[in-house]
Design an enzyme around this catalytic site. Structure first.
Site, PDB file in Angstrom:
ATOM      1  N   GLY A  76       0.805  -1.209   0.000  1.00 44.03           N
ATOM      2  CA  GLY A  76       0.000   0.000   0.000  1.00 44.03           C
ATOM      3  C   GLY A  76       0.841   1.263   0.000  1.00 44.03           C
ATOM      4  O   GLY A  76       1.918   1.307   0.594  1.00 44.03           O
ATOM      5  N   TYR A 141       9.445  10.344  -3.864  1.00 49.22           N
ATOM      6  CA  TYR A 141       8.976   8.959  -3.808  1.00 49.22           C
ATOM      7  C   TYR A 141      10.125   8.024  -3.445  1.00 49.22           C
ATOM      8  O   TYR A 141       9.992   7.143  -2.585  1.00 49.22           O
ATOM      9  CB  TYR A 141       8.375   8.560  -5.158  1.00 49.22           C
ATOM     10  CG  TYR A 141       8.039   7.092  -5.284  1.00 49.22           C
ATOM     11  CD1 TYR A 141       6.875   6.577  -4.732  1.00 49.22           C
ATOM     12  CD2 TYR A 141       8.900   6.221  -5.967  1.00 49.22           C
ATOM     13  CE1 TYR A 141       6.574   5.223  -4.841  1.00 49.22           C
ATOM     14  CE2 TYR A 141       8.602   4.878  -6.085  1.00 49.22           C
ATOM     15  CZ  TYR A 141       7.440   4.381  -5.531  1.00 49.22           C
ATOM     16  OH  TYR A 141       7.156   3.054  -5.635  1.00 49.22           O
ATOM     17  N   ARG A 179      13.111  -0.982 -21.737  1.00 47.56           N
ATOM     18  CA  ARG A 179      13.735  -0.910 -20.418  1.00 47.56           C
ATOM     19  C   ARG A 179      13.236  -2.022 -19.499  1.00 47.56           C
ATOM     20  O   ARG A 179      14.010  -2.610 -18.733  1.00 47.56           O
ATOM     21  CB  ARG A 179      13.471   0.454 -19.788  1.00 47.56           C
ATOM     22  CG  ARG A 179      14.231   0.666 -18.477  1.00 47.56           C
ATOM     23  CD  ARG A 179      14.000   2.059 -17.911  1.00 47.56           C
ATOM     24  NE  ARG A 179      14.786   2.259 -16.715  1.00 47.56           N
ATOM     25  CZ  ARG A 179      16.053   2.642 -16.688  1.00 47.56           C
ATOM     26  NH1 ARG A 179      16.690   2.866 -17.823  1.00 47.56           N
ATOM     27  NH2 ARG A 179      16.703   2.793 -15.550  1.00 47.56           N
TER      28      ARG A 179
END
Length: 277
Positions: A76, A141, A179
């Protein structure tokens, strides 16, 4: 290799998300009872699944949801760059709340979803040479994933838990561009990784491992994962002829790819249409 410990019940945060949805059939076939935790209710429940709606940032919800479980798969959180406040609240605080709820309930096995973006400014070649790269995040992030790994280390060392921080390359049913032929993690290998996190090898302690498949074009040193029983079997090369490489996939030579380039900026600058709301 010893068989993985089958938990009577395990909890999976982000249970309605893409990675959880791809993982669920393998868990069901293996006989796990799975609690799917998310902000929205997971669909198409199997007999051995239950959906619980709530936030990983809510201690009461997490404490209740993890009762009588033997393992947690923590998927999550926010999965792209957002504002610092959003990243901290969901990804960092949410991980701390999840680990604390696990500790309070006596859960001794936790898998944390980390990311290549925790080490995004390393060269691709570094990943082949070193099984566990030191942090070099490419975004807020990425910073949140470094913090999640640090929290996993703290809880493993302080409370004798086995915490596996999995630096995920690219999840999905199939690789989507050139990639990802090197970074893909197949659904079946994601299940093998969960089994490795729940087994007795390398326990207790904190283990940072690459969450990628055994790709022919892979760049990851898989030794750390193999030490805890993660033996990936799938290869993105099977789909190489189907991959469209004409879509402008930015290649920087860094693990973070486009996220580590000048074109991808920190924070909401990448998503002005969302920041304006």
């Amino acid at each position: 290799m010893p068989a993985a410990q089958k938990a009577q019940a395990i909890a999976m945060t982000g249970g309605a998300g893409m990675m959880a949805t791809l993982l669920r059939p393998y868990l069901a076939d293996a006989g796990y009872e799975v609690r799917l935790l998310d902000l929205v209710e997971a669909r198409n429940l199997r007999p051995n699944e239950v959906a619980l709606v709530g936030s990983v940032t809510d201690p009461d919800f997490m404490n209740t949801s993890l009762r009588a479980t033997s393992g947690v798969v923590h998927l999550g959180g926010l999965h792209r760059e957002m504002t610092w406040q959003e990243i901290v609240a969901t990804n960092i605080t949410g991980t701390q709340v999840t680990l604390e709820a696990a500790r309070r309930n006596g859960v001794e096995r936790v898998l944390l979803a980390s990311s290549t973006h925790a080490v995004g400014f390393h060269d691709l070649a570094d990943a082949a040479a070193d099984a566990v790269l030191p942090p070099r995040p490419d975004t807020y992030y990425g910073v949140s994933k470094v913090a999640a790994e640090a929290l996993g280390s703290l809880y493993a060392d302080k409370y004798g838990m086995k915490v596996v921080s999995t630096r995920i390359g690219t999840g999905g049913q199939r690789p989507g561009n050139a990639r990802t032929l090197g970074s893909w993690l197949s659904p079946a290998d994601s299940f093998r990784l969960v089994e490795a996190a729940l087994n007795d090898l390398g326990a207790p302690g904190h283990h940072v491992v690459w969450a990628v498949s055994a790709n022919t074009r892979g760049w990851a040193n898989l030794q750390a994962g193999r030490r805890i029983g993660y033996d990936p079997q799938d290869d993105a090369e099977l789909y190489a002829n189907e991959v469209d490489t004409s879509g402008g996939n930015a290649e920087t030579g860094l693990l973070g790819g486009f996220w580590a380039s000048d074109g991808h900026r920190v924070g909401m600058d990448n998503y002005p249409h969302l920041a304006a709301k």
